[in-house]
Design a protein around this motif. Structure first.
Motif, PDB file in Angstrom:
ATOM      1  N   GLU A 233     -39.584 -21.924 -17.674  1.00  0.00           N
ATOM      2  CA  GLU A 233     -39.251 -21.451 -19.238  1.00  0.00           C
ATOM      3  C   GLU A 233     -39.498 -20.379 -19.842  1.00  0.00           C
ATOM      4  N   LYS A 234     -38.591 -19.500 -18.499  1.00  0.00           N
ATOM      5  CA  LYS A 234     -38.625 -18.307 -19.637  1.00  0.00           C
ATOM      6  C   LYS A 234     -37.276 -18.188 -19.835  1.00  0.00           C
ATOM      7  N   LYS A 235     -36.901 -16.912 -20.707  1.00  0.00           N
ATOM      8  CA  LYS A 235     -35.982 -16.254 -21.789  1.00  0.00           C
ATOM      9  C   LYS A 235     -35.598 -14.973 -20.573  1.00  0.00           C
ATOM     10  N   PHE A 236     -34.539 -14.907 -20.179  1.00  0.00           N
ATOM     11  CA  PHE A 236     -34.907 -13.151 -19.413  1.00  0.00           C
ATOM     12  C   PHE A 236     -33.641 -12.448 -20.048  1.00  0.00           C
ATOM     13  N   LYS A 237     -34.214 -11.288 -20.777  1.00  0.00           N
ATOM     14  CA  LYS A 237     -32.812 -10.772 -20.898  1.00  0.00           C
ATOM     15  C   LYS A 237     -31.646 -10.477 -19.829  1.00  0.00           C
ATOM     16  N   PRO A 238     -30.549 -10.109 -20.677  1.00  0.00           N
ATOM     17  CA  PRO A 238     -29.272 -10.162 -19.717  1.00  0.00           C
ATOM     18  C   PRO A 238     -29.410  -9.183 -19.061  1.00  0.00           C
ATOM     19  N   TYR A 239     -28.559  -8.576 -18.559  1.00  0.00           N
ATOM     20  CA  TYR A 239     -28.443  -7.476 -17.577  1.00  0.00           C
ATOM     21  C   TYR A 239     -27.316  -7.122 -18.088  1.00  0.00           C
ATOM     22  N   ASN A 240     -27.696  -5.644 -18.461  1.00  0.00           N
ATOM     23  CA  ASN A 240     -26.120  -4.717 -18.812  1.00  0.00           C
ATOM     24  C   ASN A 240     -25.512  -3.868 -17.912  1.00  0.00           C
ATOM     25  N   PHE A 241     -24.417  -5.328 -17.324  1.00  0.00           N
ATOM     26  CA  PHE A 241     -24.469  -4.211 -15.863  1.00  0.00           C
ATOM     27  C   PHE A 241     -23.354  -2.434 -16.299  1.00  0.00           C
TER      28      PHE A 241
END
Length: 491
Positions: free
Chosen positions: A228-236
């Motif tokens: 149910e969590k929203k994760f911040k996109p990784y900035n590679f």
């Protein structure tokens, strides 16, 4: 109008929270208020217009936009740059109180004013020059009471103040470029670049703020809450934390500093890149007898492959053999049967003086000129290892060859060397060494420390090949490990 007024009140409440120290609540309230405003409009809004309409600092709106961008696709913001003119601090003062020249004009009475009194006014120097250029005033240098300033016109029009007030009202477009540049030269105007945003709704637009998770924890996996969590996109593309990198060893720091001092003092570095040396150069050329205890395998690392050296300067080898066996050049020698087999044995050099011996031999093959050599490099001894002894350490060596060289010259060289290190307390003490006589030990002290550094000095007369007269050779020696006190070592 009612929702705009309600949003303005919300912003004012957020600002009051910031002044009270609750910045997290203030930030959240500002973001939600901006989202609710965006929900009510079609097509998007300008950040500058929002700040102007609501009477808040534009940077607060910019900060809110950047915070919402960090949450994902909640909003879309296109950055724009625009230039406008604004008053400097001095420009604001003139817009309120009048230009310097008008203040000077108004301060002059009908009967005139002495120039020295006028120049004492805050606007005196600049205002006098500008008023004279505008022909508002004149200077009577022949006045009986001294130079006096008089008005030349009845009234004036303060155009500088009028132009600045136009800019203050946002009407800078009414001024010509020439007028703006003149005010800019007087540092009353400045051209400012403002970055603003065109704000529109994003693909995940919502009026509520849900903070995105930045880490996937073991607890989330165990409980299943990650679904149910929203994760911040990784900035590679982001730069990671800089890894810990290597540093110079304290010995190398001391070596670099010592080397630089020697070079500044006019010394030339000797080549010391041969760790393997023959017994001839390491011992015999320095007139250390072949039965000396230092030449025993308990003190020296001998090489098994290749075990022997074969290339020697034969004429020099014969002279060294003669001095060992029979004496010469003022020496009675050691009176023993010198053997080439002992001189051929290869070993890990026990001191860098073997390099000095090679350099002096090379010096003897050419026309003599005074020289100063130094070396700092590793040497090897078959020591019993403990907390303060290793089988390998570093030796510092200096060689000075010149006419009329005295022990006092060597003492002066060392005194200059230590002065460059910041150490001035030295003490020289005579010392006896059987094959380096006369010799001295040099003790140096540092504030708050006991005896720290011991140097060894010796002075010898030598007769170089093909040169009929004697030359003086001075030798300086110490260990590189001793001065590590500079880096906090207690050893």
């Amino acid at each position: 109008w009612w929702w705009r007024r309600r949003w303005k009140l919300q912003l004012q409440h957020c600002l009051s929270l910031t002044t009270q120290g609750d910045s997290s609540m203030a930030d959240t309230g500002l973001l939600e208020a901006l989202l609710r405003l965006l929900e009510k409009v079609d097509g998007g809004i300008e950040s500058q217009d929002v700040a102007a309409d609501l009477g808040v600092d534009h940077q607060l709106i910019v900060g809110a936009v950047k915070s919402l961008q960090a949450l994902g696709e909640v909003i879309s913001a296109e950055q724009k740059s625009s230039k406008h003119w604004e008053l400097t601090g001095e420009g604001c003062e003139i817009a309120e109180q009048g230009s310097h020249e008008s203040r000077v004009f108004n301060a002059i009475p009908d009967k005139g004013l002495p120039q020295n009194e006028l120049m004492k006014m805050p606007s005196g120097k600049v205002g006098f020059s500008k008023a004279m250029s505008n022909k508002w005033i004149r200077l009577d240098k022949a006045h009986e009471g001294g130079p006096r300033v008089f008005k030349t016109v009845e009234t004036i029009e303060d155009t500088v103040r009028d132009k600045l007030q136009l800019v203050q009202k946002g009407l800078s477009a009414k001024l010509k470029d020439k007028e703006k540049n003149e005010l800019k030269k007087r540092k009353l105007l400045s051209e400012v670049t403002v970055k603003s945003y065109r704000i529109t709704k994003g693909s995940s637009f919502s009026t509520t703020i849900n903070k995105q998770e930045t880490e996937l924890t073991p607890e989330m996996i165990a409980s299943g809450s990650w679904k149910e969590k929203k994760f911040k996109p990784y900035n590679f593309e982001a730069m990671g934390v800089a890894p810990d990198c290597g540093h110079l060893h304290p010995l190398m720091k001391v070596r670099t500093q010592f080397r630089q001092i020697f070079l500044e003092m006019g010394f030339t570095e000797m080549p010391t890149n041969n760790f393997i040396e023959s017994s001839f150069w390491n011992f015999d050329s320095l007139f250390q007898p072949q039965q000396h205890p230092a030449r025993d395998q308990h003190d020296t690392f001998f090489i098994s492959d290749p075990a022997l050296a074969h290339e020697f300067p034969q004429d020099y080898l014969e002279r060294v053999k003669q001095v060992h066996s029979e004496g010469g050049y003022g020496s009675q020698g050691y009176k023993y049967d010198w053997k080439i087999e002992e001189a051929q044995k290869n070993l890990l050099r026990t001191h860098t003086t073997a390099v000095s011996a090679r350099m002096l031999y090379k010096l003897a093959q050419q026309k003599f000129t005074p020289v100063k050599y130094f070396s700092i490099d590793r040497v090897f001894r078959n020591e019993s290892l403990d907390a303060t002894h290793l089988a390998e350490f570093h030796q510092i060596e200096g060689v000075v060859a010149d006419y009329g060289l005295t022990l006092g010259n060597l003492m002066g060289i060392l005194h200059q060397f230590f002065t460059k290190l910041g150490i001035t307390k030295l003490r020289f003490k005579p010392a006896y060494n059987p094959y380096t006589e006369p010799s001295m030990e040099v003790f140096s002290y540092h504030e708050g420390k006991s005896l720290l550094v011991s140097w060894f000095l010796t002075l010898k007369k030598i007769k170089l090949k093909k040169i009929p007269c004697w030359k003086n050779i001075g030798v300086l020696m110490s260990s590189l490990e001793v001065p590590v006190y500079k880096f906090g070592s207690h050893n």
